[in-house]
Design a protein around this motif. Sequence first.
Motif, PDB file in Angstrom:
ATOM      1  N   ARG A   1       0.977  -1.434   0.082  1.00 45.22           N
ATOM      2  CA  ARG A   1       0.056   0.054  -0.009  1.00 45.22           C
ATOM      3  C   ARG A   1       0.833   1.191   0.046  1.00 45.22           C
ATOM      4  N   ARG A   2       2.181   1.115   0.539  1.00 53.48           N
ATOM      5  CA  ARG A   2       2.821   2.582   0.280  1.00 53.48           C
ATOM      6  C   ARG A   2       3.486   2.848  -1.047  1.00 53.48           C
TER       7      ARG A   2
ATOM      8  N   THR B   1       2.949   3.057  -5.280  1.00 54.96           N
ATOM      9  CA  THR B   1       2.012   3.392  -6.301  1.00 54.96           C
ATOM     10  C   THR B   1       1.587   1.958  -6.973  1.00 54.96           C
ATOM     11  N   LEU B   2       0.289   1.888  -7.620  1.00 54.23           N
ATOM     12  CA  LEU B   2      -0.008   0.624  -8.031  1.00 54.23           C
ATOM     13  C   LEU B   2       0.834   0.295  -9.383  1.00 54.23           C
ATOM     14  N   ARG B   3       1.428   1.034  -9.727  1.00 54.35           N
ATOM     15  CA  ARG B   3       2.462   0.799 -10.850  1.00 54.35           C
ATOM     16  C   ARG B   3       3.324  -0.211 -10.563  1.00 54.35           C
ATOM     17  N   ASN B   4       4.090   0.066  -9.074  1.00 58.24           N
ATOM     18  CA  ASN B   4       5.154  -0.590  -8.652  1.00 58.24           C
ATOM     19  C   ASN B   4       4.377  -1.847  -7.840  1.00 58.24           C
ATOM     20  N   ALA B   5       3.278  -1.598  -7.109  1.00 59.13           N
ATOM     21  CA  ALA B   5       2.595  -2.691  -6.371  1.00 59.13           C
ATOM     22  C   ALA B   5       2.154  -3.874  -7.245  1.00 59.13           C
ATOM     23  N   LEU B   6       1.765  -3.744  -8.344  1.00 60.29           N
ATOM     24  CA  LEU B   6       1.164  -4.584  -9.452  1.00 60.29           C
ATOM     25  C   LEU B   6       2.345  -5.229 -10.525  1.00 60.29           C
ATOM     26  N   LYS B   7       3.323  -4.725 -10.221  1.00 57.23           N
ATOM     27  CA  LYS B   7       4.497  -5.552 -10.859  1.00 57.23           C
ATOM     28  C   LYS B   7       4.356  -7.033 -11.433  1.00 57.23           C
ATOM     29  N   ASN B   8       4.129  -7.522 -10.290  1.00 61.72           N
ATOM     30  CA  ASN B   8       3.907  -9.083 -10.491  1.00 61.72           C
ATOM     31  C   ASN B   8       2.939  -9.616 -11.471  1.00 61.72           C
ATOM     32  N   LEU B   9       2.014  -8.743 -11.723  1.00 66.27           N
ATOM     33  CA  LEU B   9       0.876  -9.289 -12.659  1.00 66.27           C
ATOM     34  C   LEU B   9       1.383  -9.249 -14.012  1.00 66.27           C
ATOM     35  N   ASN B  10       2.643  -8.697 -14.286  1.00 65.50           N
ATOM     36  CA  ASN B  10       3.123  -8.589 -15.712  1.00 65.50           C
ATOM     37  C   ASN B  10       2.298  -7.585 -16.393  1.00 65.50           C
ATOM     38  N   LEU B  11       1.925  -6.391 -16.101  1.00 59.91           N
ATOM     39  CA  LEU B  11       0.959  -5.484 -16.975  1.00 59.91           C
ATOM     40  C   LEU B  11       1.530  -5.096 -18.125  1.00 59.91           C
ATOM     41  N   ALA B  12       0.407  -5.092 -19.181  1.00 59.14           N
ATOM     42  CA  ALA B  12       0.903  -4.623 -20.560  1.00 59.14           C
ATOM     43  C   ALA B  12       0.853  -3.226 -20.314  1.00 59.14           C
ATOM     44  N   THR B  13       1.807  -2.787 -21.432  1.00 54.25           N
ATOM     45  CA  THR B  13       2.031  -1.192 -21.582  1.00 54.25           C
ATOM     46  C   THR B  13       0.696  -0.406 -21.700  1.00 54.25           C
ATOM     47  N   VAL B  14      -0.251  -0.856 -22.271  1.00 53.47           N
ATOM     48  CA  VAL B  14      -1.595   0.020 -22.202  1.00 53.47           C
ATOM     49  C   VAL B  14      -2.191   0.175 -20.747  1.00 53.47           C
TER      50      VAL B  14
ATOM     51  N   LEU C   1      -1.928   3.858 -17.794  1.00 54.14           N
ATOM     52  CA  LEU C   1      -3.103   4.525 -17.108  1.00 54.14           C
ATOM     53  C   LEU C   1      -2.872   5.326 -15.944  1.00 54.14           C
ATOM     54  N   PRO C   2      -3.439   6.703 -15.783  1.00 54.53           N
ATOM     55  CA  PRO C   2      -3.171   7.518 -14.540  1.00 54.53           C
ATOM     56  C   PRO C   2      -3.468   6.864 -13.395  1.00 54.53           C
ATOM     57  N   LEU C   3      -4.258   5.954 -13.466  1.00 53.80           N
ATOM     58  CA  LEU C   3      -4.652   5.228 -11.925  1.00 53.80           C
ATOM     59  C   LEU C   3      -3.347   4.688 -11.391  1.00 53.80           C
ATOM     60  N   LEU C   4      -2.571   4.272 -12.198  1.00 49.95           N
ATOM     61  CA  LEU C   4      -1.301   3.272 -11.930  1.00 49.95           C
ATOM     62  C   LEU C   4      -0.286   4.356 -10.941  1.00 49.95           C
ATOM     63  N   ASP C   5      -0.701   5.690 -11.143  1.00 52.76           N
ATOM     64  CA  ASP C   5       0.191   6.705 -10.218  1.00 52.76           C
ATOM     65  C   ASP C   5      -0.340   6.696  -8.898  1.00 52.76           C
ATOM     66  N   LYS C   6      -1.354   6.176  -8.603  1.00 47.50           N
ATOM     67  CA  LYS C   6      -1.778   6.371  -7.185  1.00 47.50           C
ATOM     68  C   LYS C   6      -1.633   4.990  -6.394  1.00 47.50           C
ATOM     69  N   ARG C   7      -1.870   5.224  -5.195  1.00 44.17           N
ATOM     70  CA  ARG C   7      -1.962   4.290  -4.110  1.00 44.17           C
ATOM     71  C   ARG C   7      -3.211   3.603  -3.940  1.00 44.17           C
ATOM     72  N   ALA C   8      -2.937   2.166  -3.554  1.00 49.18           N
ATOM     73  CA  ALA C   8      -4.427   1.463  -3.286  1.00 49.18           C
ATOM     74  C   ALA C   8      -5.587   2.218  -2.581  1.00 49.18           C
ATOM     75  N   GLU C   9      -4.960   2.743  -1.611  1.00 46.07           N
ATOM     76  CA  GLU C   9      -6.053   3.435  -0.750  1.00 46.07           C
ATOM     77  C   GLU C   9      -6.752   4.695  -1.553  1.00 46.07           C
ATOM     78  N   GLN C  10      -6.196   5.372  -2.584  1.00 43.29           N
ATOM     79  CA  GLN C  10      -7.039   6.343  -3.386  1.00 43.29           C
ATOM     80  C   GLN C  10      -7.996   5.786  -4.386  1.00 43.29           C
TER      81      GLN C  10
END
Length: 268
Positions: free
Chosen positions: A218-219, A221-234, A238-247
Motif C-alpha cells: 500500500r505504500r 504506487t499501483l504501478r510498482n505494487a502490481l508489477k508481479n501481474l506483468n501489466l501490459a503497456t496499455v 493509465l493515470p490510475l497506476l500513479d495512485k496508491r491502493a487506498e486512493q
Amino acid sequence: MRVEKSDKVRPKKFLGQHFLHDQSIAKKIVDGLQLAEGSNEVLEIGPGMGVLTKFLAEANDVDLKLIEIDRESVVYLKQHYPLLRERIIEGDFLKLDLTTVFGGHFSVIGNFPYNISSQIFFRVLDHRHQVDQVVCMLQKEVADRIAAKHGNKTYGILSVLLQAYYHIDMLFKVSPGVFTPPPKVMSAVIRLRRNNVQSLPCDEILFVQVVKQGFNNRRKTLRNALKNLNLATVVTSLPLLDKRAEQLSVDDFIFLTQKIEDSRGAIG
C-alpha cells in the motif's frame, strides 16, 4: 438423575471470548436485523451464553440456527434453550458447509470473536450469493476499516471487497465495560446488506488479486505494487497506476481489473 443447569460459561482467551452482559445492547443488536419478507433464516455465530439468542428466539419472524465451537457453551445453550437443541451446531463456522445447512438465502448475526472476525467476513464473501445480511459486533477498528471510504488510511482489502457486494451501515459503538471480561478496545456494531450486484463486470478472481496485491504494497504506487501481474503497456500508461491502493474507489478497482483483463485478451 436430574442434571443441574450451569449458571455460566468460563470465557476462554484462546477463543477470543468476551461475553456481552448488557441486555439492552443485545436487544439493540438483534433489532438491527432487517429481514426481507420470505427470507427469515438466520445463523448466529458464537452465541456463548445466549445473550443474543434470547431475543432471537423470541422473534416470531426468525428461523434460527446457531453455531458454537466451545463445548462448554454448547452444553449451556442446550440446557437453557431446550427448544433450540436441534438447531445448535457444535463446530467451527469457518469450516461449516453452508450450502448444506442452508438451501437458500440467510442472514448472519453474532458477537464475532475479535481474533477471527476478518476470516468470518472472507467466508461471507465466499457465500455472498446466499448471505443477504450480516449484523455483528466486532472490534471498532475492524468495523471502521470495513466502512471506510477510499482516501482514508483505514481503507483496505476488506473495505473494497465487502463494499463491492454489500451496503455497509455503522450502527453504534460499544464500550468495554459491558463485557466479561472487558476487552482492551472499543467495539462497534455494523450491518452489511447485500446490494444488487450479482456479479462484477470483470473477472472476479482477478479483481480480488488486484485488490489484495495493491494493498499488500500500500505504500507503493499501483504501478510498482502490481508489477508481479506483468501489466501490459496499455495498462501501465493509465493515470490510475500513479495512485496508491487506498486512493481507488471500488469502481476504480473494477475499471482497472477490466483493463488488465482486456489487455490479456488482446495479447492472447
